[in-house]
Design an enzyme around this catalytic site. Structure first.
Site: not given
Ligand code: EPZ
Length: 420
Positions: A328, A123-124, A94, A22-23, A126, A118, A306, A397
């Protein structure tokens, strides 16, 4: 609205096929629209989130054709003409924010609603925004929208504050058509990032280093269509492995990249589950009640966040007490629902203390997010009695017909459509 009604206590047996990731699919479908010609994607999972990203691209003028019977999709970005992503669609998921990188790269202009929070906490984005600004975009945040503009993005060096799959992917999309070279430092190393890089390079991009924490993207003037097969879904594979373990079963999980699930395999083996590895599949054989194992989620190649929820479901019936730390996201809301099934779990800040019980008991429970839904489904498979899981749309989903796959392994699961 529908719910799943599960009669627990049946050990799963047989062979089950893992669907496309999916991702990875979400990233590659958006990336395909960077090309000025059609891309054909294989192994596209037939899931709600995948269809949502297709709808968003269509709203921007991209031709998107899904062929769910063949798990294929054809995406043609040559007609991309809109820069405003519709809030009604973006708010659902997202990963929609990936269209920001696409629009800035192709049109030099993007107006994308900020993803809301969510059930995984805030989930910023930034890191994404800082990266776009570093590439030369003027970014304005107002009314829940990100408005960004750049005559043409200019390659630069970007340090991403912490490992972020989304920020890494979004900046790869934006940088692939920028002027000059971009270096992403502290980039995420997840297999989905590598899959994207291989796909983009097949379209004519020049990306090196994906899979390490330094990715170099040499901008090119344009990208062209290509054909590609998406990697298997490593989180679905891990979920199915845990389903075999929690039911005391014996299951062949087919179409797996073993190193993509290495951390999960090691945790299961430490819990006493036998896992035999072949190049494209795993044989998972429970050896009685699992042993309690401590775990901590981490960016790839660590134990994936996940799989935290499905793993805690397994540990809730293990022998002993396990400590599971989530580094995470804030994603323990489902524990209240597991407790209703008799689980003995205490959550202290980012850590769950899971005291294994002999048996869970079936109960009506509510799925609050995709992986929580999977965890409750697995708990229901192991519980004595009947478990009714509402919020099944969360499971749909990100898992392709998970209930059907489990039914083929012997699980007693009914999907009941409830009157709206
Ligand atoms: C991806 O989410 C996946 N989603 C998530 O899978 C997965 O859990 C996650 O990566 C693992 O890291 C997709 O690929 C669509 P991150 P993502 O950016 O990209 C913080 C599922 O169930 N962060 O790696 O949103 C964030 O809050 C989903 O399939 C910031 O602070 O995750 C988190 O604590 C759930 N600022 C950490 O970094 C930002 O700009 C890692 O988030 C971006 C992220």
């Amino acid at each position: 609205m529908s719910k799943l009604v599960v009669e627990g206590g049946v050990p799963l047996h047989g062979h089950v096929q893992v669907s496309g990731g999916k991702n990875s699919a979400l990233a590659l479908i958006v990336a395909a629209a960077l090309a000025e010609g059609p891309c054909l994607l294989h192994n596209v999972p037939d899931e709600i989130d995948v269809h949502t990203i297709g709808e968003i691209l269509r709203a921007l003028g991209v031709k998107v054709e899904f062929r769910p019977d063949r798990n294929e999709a054809v995406i043609d970005g040559s007609t991309l003409n809109g820069f405003q992503a519709p809030y009604e669609l973006v708010r659902r998921m997202r990963a929609s924010f990936y269209v920001a990188g696409l629009l800035l790269a192709r049109l030099g202009k993007a107006e994308v609603p900020l993803p809301g929070g969510c059930s995984l906490g805030s989930r910023p984005v930034d890191f994404h925004i800082k990266g776009f600004q570093a590439l030369g975009a003027e970014v304005n945040i107002a009314h829940g929208l990100m408005q960004a503009e750049a005559r043409r993005l200019t390659g630069t060096k970007i340090f991403i504050n912490r490992s972020s799959v989304g920020a890494t992917i979004n900046l790869m999309l934006a940088a692939s058509l920028a002027e000059g070279t971009t270096v992403l430092e502290n980039a995420a190393k997840e297999p989905e990032v590598v899959d994207l890089a291989i796909f983009l390079n097949g379209m004519g991009a020049k990306i090196r280093g994906a899979g390490t924490n330094v990715i170099k993207i040499e901008g090119v003037p344009r990208l062209s269509g290509t054909e590609y097969t998406i990697i298997p879904d490593r989180i679905e594979a891990g979920t199915l492995m845990i389903a075999a373990a929690i039911t005391g079963g014996d299951v062949w999980v087919e179409d797996v990249v073993p190193e993509h699930v290495r951390a999960a395999v090691l945790n299961l083996q430490e819990a006493g589950v036998k896992v035999e590895e072949e190049p494209t599949r795993l044989h998972v054989v429970a050896q009685g009640r699992p042993r309690a194992v401590d775990a901590e989620t981490a960016p790839y190649p660590g134990f994936p966040t996940d799989l935290q929820q499905p793993f805690v479901a397994l540990m809730s019936v293990a022998e002993g007490t396990s400590i599971v730390r989530e580094t995470i996201f804030d994603r323990f809301r489902y524990v209240d629902e597991l407790r209703r099934m008799g689980a003995d779990i205490k959550v202290e800040r980012d850590t769950a203390i899971v005291r294994g019980v002999e048996r869970l008991t079936g109960a009506p429970v509510e799925a609050t997010d995709l992986r929580a839904g999977a965890a409750l489904l697995l708990a229901g498979l192991a519980a004595s009695g009947t478990t009714e899981i509402s919020g099944v749309e969360h499971i749909d989903r990100g898992y392709e017909r998970l209930d059907e796959k489990l039914r083929c392994l012997g699980a007693r699961i009914q999907r009941v459509v409830e009157p709206a």
